[in-house]
Enzyme design. Structure first.
Site, PDB file in Angstrom:
ATOM      1  N   HIS A  70       0.833  -1.197   0.000  1.00  0.00           N
ATOM      2  CA  HIS A  70       0.000   0.000   0.000  1.00  0.00           C
ATOM      3  C   HIS A  70       0.877   1.261   0.000  1.00  0.00           C
ATOM      4  CE1 HIS A  70      -3.334  -2.497   2.029  1.00  0.00           C
ATOM      5  NE2 HIS A  70      -3.872  -2.029   0.921  1.00  0.00           N
ATOM      6  N   CYS A 117      -2.691   0.191   9.792  1.00  0.00           N
ATOM      7  CA  CYS A 117      -3.774  -0.670   9.285  1.00  0.00           C
ATOM      8  C   CYS A 117      -4.742  -1.112  10.373  1.00  0.00           C
ATOM      9  CB  CYS A 117      -3.220  -1.937   8.662  1.00  0.00           C
ATOM     10  SG  CYS A 117      -1.677  -1.740   7.836  1.00  0.00           S
TER      11      CYS A 117
END
Ligand code: CIR
Length: 263
Positions: A170, A255
């Protein structure tokens, strides 16, 4: 409502389930262990709470091994939650429980579904003081971002599209916000942040780049001492957090929470 990029009244987390050992990963370095994962998660939640924030912890979802990474199926912005469209098929079903949890928090009228079409993972979105940066990646495509842009901009901040290096999952795997004007980033991403002060992640410590500034603290993965020292010397109040279990399945510190402010 007033926007701040790192001062939050709340965070929302989700307990890891035993199925976390089957979480997605790019390279197999062995399964995470459930017991140590759960303990590390509890310490993570406690560390968020210690900053004065209220932390909501949702129950585990055994059907979704990666659902502890609650940042990916939603974006919280300006008193609203946008339910995203995760780029990994096995994670698509995390949307409904995310919508349910965030409707309780914000009220259904403040929960917006990203229209059908493309994909966007929350791990590719960085909210700074003045804008929303989105990195295109294997989990976030141009169609998804084109749908997200008008929703974000109607809420306030402009949305800017950047690239994510192929070496990372990401966008935020490689960078983290430190304050209104400063971003910590791996060297491959450093040039992306014109207009910001950039502190480069030391060589050999790339997984430390996914740090989080949460109120007055900066949470950094405990395994990366040179990053901790660097940020300490730069004047940040660093808290080392054991992230060794999540790191086995490509999970960073950002996250595991959605961070937001309620009026
Ligand atoms: C996945 O591949 O989706 C998970 N194993 C890791 C997700 C990490 N999330 C994030 O960086 N925002």
């Amino acid at each position: 409502m007033k926007h701040s990029s790192y001062k939050f009244t709340h965070a929302l987390c989700r307990q890891p389930g035993e199925s976390v050992m089957h979480g997605l990963r790019a390279d197999d370095v062995g399964d995470p262990e459930f017991g140590p994962f759960r303990e590390a998660h509890a310490r993570y939640v406690a560390a968020l709470r210690a900053t004065g924030a209220e932390v909501i912890v949702e129950p585990a979802l055994e059907a979704f091994p990666d659902s502890v990474f609650v940042e990916d199926p939603a974006l919280c912005l300006m008193g609203h939650a946008i339910i995203l469209r995760p780029g990994a098929e096995s994670r698509f079903g995390e949307r409904a429980p995310a919508r349910e949890a965030l409707s309780r928090v914000f009220g259904t009228e403040h929960v917006i579904d990203l229209p059908k079409g493309g994909i966007v993972d929350g791990g590719d979105i960085m909210v700074t003081e003045t804008e929303v940066l989105v990195g295109l990646s294997a989990r976030t495509d141009a169609t998804g971002v084109a749908a997200l842009k008008p929703i974000v901009e109607a809420l306030g901040p402009p949305l800017r599209i950047l690239d994510t290096p192929d070496s990372i999952l990401h966008f935020k795997t490689g960078c983290g916000l430190l304050d209104e004007e400063t971003i910590f980033a791996i060297p491959e991403l450093a040039a992306s942040f014109a207009g910001y002060r950039v502190i480069e992640c030391p060589e050999g410590e790339a997984p430390a780049a996914n740090l989080i500034r949460f109120n007055e603290k900066v949470f950094v993965s405990a395994a990366y001492g040179r990053t901790q020292d660097l940020l300490d010397v730069a004047g940040y109040d660093v808290v080392a957090i054991d992230n060794s279990q999540a790191e086995k399945i490509d999970g960073g510190l950002s996250c595991m929470s959605l961070r937001f402010t309620l009026p």
